[in-house]
Design a protein around this motif. Structure first.
Motif, PDB file in Angstrom:
ATOM      1  N   GLU A  49       0.833  -1.207   0.000  1.00 41.50           N
ATOM      2  CA  GLU A  49       0.000   0.000   0.000  1.00 41.50           C
ATOM      3  C   GLU A  49       0.866   1.254   0.000  1.00 41.50           C
ATOM      4  OE1 GLU A  49      -2.941   2.504  -0.402  1.00 41.50           O
ATOM      5  OE2 GLU A  49      -3.230   0.325  -0.463  1.00 41.50           O
ATOM      6  N   LYS A  52       2.498   1.683  -3.383  1.00 40.44           N
ATOM      7  CA  LYS A  52       1.534   2.210  -4.346  1.00 40.44           C
ATOM      8  C   LYS A  52       1.358   3.718  -4.173  1.00 40.44           C
ATOM      9  CE  LYS A  52      -3.217   1.752  -5.993  1.00 40.44           C
ATOM     10  NZ  LYS A  52      -4.518   1.047  -5.844  1.00 40.44           N
ATOM     11  N   PHE A 104      -2.653  -3.989  -6.640  1.00 43.61           N
ATOM     12  CA  PHE A 104      -1.946  -2.745  -6.360  1.00 43.61           C
ATOM     13  C   PHE A 104      -1.370  -2.111  -7.630  1.00 43.61           C
ATOM     14  CE2 PHE A 104      -2.058  -5.014  -2.377  1.00 43.61           C
ATOM     15  CZ  PHE A 104      -2.242  -4.015  -1.423  1.00 43.61           C
TER      16      PHE A 104
END
Length: 412
Positions: A49, A52, A104
């Motif tokens: 995360e 990204k 992602f």
């Protein structure tokens, strides 16, 4: 025919869905083990995360490691624990990670083996194929040559070459034909995989004849992949540190789709992370900029292929009371270096003379003080924290984020 969902080569750059495509990458080599059911999948999701959010679209990961698990300074457990015998729990970790990546909007560069010992690598293949030889000589700061000669036997020793290549090619076929246990896709048909790297930093210490030996191995290995997989790109995993002739010979093969390069100013003697002087930093930056110019020209002008800088890094500032291996040490020089490197890459990308960069390496939420195994961005044989980039290194992360935003404009 290759599916349009796969990244392709168009002259000296990559394309995806018929548009220019540039890689903003991170080395996350530890993904396979971290993603095991007994690893730390919660951490992996947090790390992905954050990556990204930084604009990362490619992660470079290990897709091969060799046992035995009793050896020191290794990725453990190994994917191949003994010749042709795999640890299914590690393979399932790789399955899970690849299944997550697509969520992602990232792809993976899959590194199939390693010249260095921290994943087993070539030296382990040599040991398997010549069990009468003494144990693998562990490389020390004062003597890398003994180890390098040993690992080079992987492709330089005719008495074991057929056996070593039989094992290596068996591994290649095993990985490419693997069916993901989470989504049912064959690896060779999965668009989440960007490319296959033959190995991390293949090299040899036998002069010009050695260059020809490595080229033969590259040609044979790349052909095995292309015979099995028409979808994915293939590269060598080479550094490019030995000059133009070596670089060209390692990437001339028609089955090698793009050139690989790594630049390591401290490891190669152009930077001292304990020296605060302007001269020290400038020497490192100038070397790096010249190196990038060179590999760009050699690849795009002489070979007519894209080039991807798949590794680079800089230690934290080491001239203050706090250890440079501590996450709290400043990153003044690192941030300058990252900015300079990314600006250089971006300027070349505008003329389709470069295709991306990937920093080494992402440690995410992990820290050196965590209970082992920490799975930092630093491999197990290196000082913990040497080149790690953490989730809290906000200035460094912002530099990467800004670069990613500029790269996206080139893809519009």
């Amino acid at each position: 025919m290759s599916s349009p969902s796969f990244i392709r080569v168009s002259s000296t750059h990559f394309t995806w869905k018929d548009k220019p495509y540039f890689l903003v990458g991170a080395n996350y080599w530890q993904a396979m083990n971290l993603s095991m059911s007994t690893g730390n999948r919660t951490r992996v999701l947090q790390d992905l995360e954050k990556l990204k959010q930084m604009g990362i679209n490619n992660v470079r990961i290990m897709a091969g490691s060799e046992g035995p698990n009793e050896e020191p300074f290794r990725m453990k457990p190994a994917l191949m624990k003994e010749p042709k015998v795999y640890d299914e729990s590690v393979f399932e970790g790789l399955d899970w990670f690849l299944d997550q990546l697509s969520k992602f909007d990232m792809t993976a560069t899959m590194t199939l083996s390693n010249f260095w010992q921290w994943s087993g690598g070539f030296a382990q293949y040599v040991s398997w194929c010549d069990p009468t030889h003494p144990p693998i000589p562990y490389p020390t700061s004062s003597d890398f040559t003994t180890f390098e000669l040993f690992a080079s036997r992987f492709y330089s020793d005719p008495s074991i070459y057929p056996a070593c290549q039989s094992l290596y090619q068996h591994h290649v076929r095993t990985v490419l034909t693997r069916r993901n246990t989470f989504n049912g896709k064959l690896y060779k048909e999965d668009p989440v995989i960007f490319a296959w790297e033959l190995a991390n930093e293949p090299q040899i210490v036998l002069g010009d004849n050695g260059r020809k030996i490595v080229r033969t191995w590259i040609e044979e290995s790349a052909r095995v992949i292309k015979d099995l997989d028409a979808n994915h790109l293939v590269t060598t995993g080479a550094e490019g540190k030995n000059g133009k002739d070596w670089f060209l010979e390692m990437h001339e093969c028609s089955d090698i789709d793009y050139a690989s390069a790594h630049v390591w100013v401290e490891n190669w003697g152009y930077y001292d992370s304990n020296d605060p002087s302007t001269e020290n930093y400038t020497r490192a930056e100038n070397f790096m900029l010249n190196f990038i110019d060179n590999v760009s020209k050699w690849s795009t002008e002489e070979l007519g292929k894209p080039v991807y800088l798949a590794e680079y890094g800089l230690a934290r500032d080491g001239w203050l009371p706090v250890s440079k291996y501590s996450p709290s040490a400043p990153t003044i020089n690192r941030n300058k270096y990252y900015s300079s490197l990314m600006n250089k890459v971006l300027s070349l990308e505008k003329s389709r003379s470069f295709s991306g960069q990937a920093f080494w390496a992402y440690s995410g939420i992990a820290r050196p003080v965590d209970p082992p195994p920490q799975w930092l961005g630093d491999p197990p044989h290196e000082p913990a924290g040497w080149y790690s980039v953490y989730d809290a290194d906000e200035e460094t992360l912002q530099i990467i984020r800004t670069h990613s935003d500029e790269v996206k404009k080139l893809e519009e």
